[in-house]
Write a protein that holds these residues in place. Sequence first.
Motif, PDB file in Angstrom:
ATOM      1  N   THR A   1      -4.818  -5.460   0.930  1.00  0.00           N
ATOM      2  CA  THR A   1      -5.125  -4.118   0.431  1.00  0.00           C
ATOM      3  C   THR A   1      -6.526  -4.071  -0.155  1.00  0.00           C
ATOM      4  OG1 THR A   1      -4.050  -4.659  -1.690  1.00  0.00           O
ATOM      5  CG2 THR A   1      -2.724  -3.541  -0.027  1.00  0.00           C
TER       6      THR A   1
ATOM      7  N   ARG B   1      -9.393  -1.471   1.142  1.00  0.00           N
ATOM      8  CA  ARG B   1     -10.092  -0.522   0.268  1.00  0.00           C
ATOM      9  C   ARG B   1     -11.598  -0.789   0.279  1.00  0.00           C
ATOM     10  NH1 ARG B   1      -5.546  -2.000  -3.286  1.00  0.00           N
ATOM     11  NH2 ARG B   1      -3.962  -0.357  -3.095  1.00  0.00           N
TER      12      ARG B   1
ATOM     13  N   ASP C   1      -0.464   3.678  -3.386  1.00  0.00           N
ATOM     14  CA  ASP C   1      -1.876   3.427  -3.696  1.00  0.00           C
ATOM     15  C   ASP C   1      -2.241   3.909  -5.105  1.00  0.00           C
ATOM     16  OD1 ASP C   1      -4.391   2.424  -3.119  1.00  0.00           O
ATOM     17  OD2 ASP C   1      -5.108   4.323  -2.267  1.00  0.00           O
TER      18      ASP C   1
ATOM     19  N   TYR D   1       0.812  -1.213   0.000  1.00  0.00           N
ATOM     20  CA  TYR D   1       0.000   0.000   0.000  1.00  0.00           C
ATOM     21  C   TYR D   1       0.849   1.267   0.000  1.00  0.00           C
ATOM     22  CZ  TYR D   1      -3.830   3.178   1.195  1.00  0.00           C
ATOM     23  OH  TYR D   1      -4.750   4.193   1.190  1.00  0.00           O
TER      24      TYR D   1
END
Length: 310
Positions: free
Chosen positions: A263, A267, A250, A245
């Motif tokens: 990740t 999210r 990102d 990340y």
Amino acid sequence: MLGGFFKDVVKNKVLLFMVLPGALWFLFFSYIPMLGTVIAFKEYRFSRDGFWASIVNSKWVGLDNFQFLFSTNDAYVITRNTLLYNVAFIVIGLVLSVVMAVVLSELVNKKLAKIYQTGMFLPYFLSWVIVGYFAFSFLSSQRGMLNQVFSYFGWESVQWYSDPKFWPYIIIFVYLWKAVGYNSVVYLASIMGIDKSLYEAAMIDGANKWQQIRSITIPMLSPIITIMTLLAVGKIFYADFGLFYQVPRDSGTLYSVTNVIDTYVYRGLKTTGEIGMSTAAGLYQSLVGFALVITSNAIVRKFNRDGALF
């Protein structure tokens, strides 16, 4: 029977007090939280009456959270990335850690060896946020060190954070830079415990350094290599969140090669707030890791009983 148990407790009270902090840590942060895995089977909704009331009052949905997790188009990508990266970390990391430990053990100047060891050990203590900024200082499209070098030689600059093809190599390199020095300490400690008379006998028989390493060091390291590998296999469905990340910053264009289970869940949790789905992902990772450890240990036990974990 109870009397014998309490006698053993009193007899070993000093040793038990030594392990008490670690036992309490596992109790409060590993075993008691396991009760919360029931959230994986519920549509968790917060209640003003408290956390446990929220769990009890939330609607039971069975395997719906697991179905949601693996019915998306990203399921294959995140599973593939998580597995392949961890396989690379285990194999390449093992080889480099053992090589580094052997090299350090063979250095004649032990003070210099300690300096090298400390220098390789330090990256492990850096947070992924700091490592991410280190990487950005090299890879930034405008002021990055690599692009400045390319510009000096008249080469075309690279948009590192927009081109996925470079990132499998970058991710693996950054992980190894941070972790190999720490892992090599375990193998170095094992090498230091090998009986020196074995090497003396090998030298008398005319064995050179490579022959000593191949015939003594590596075989003597095989039990600890097996144990470390089995432990790593148990986490093969876990990905280091900070690595995947923070280091790629990102960047959405890199999701095809940097998106992993951890990740993806993070999210999804930010977007939908579905705690049940994130708990389902964690339970899935734990169950797969448990099954892999049991299976791998059974295979090792079949061929080398002394090298197995249990």
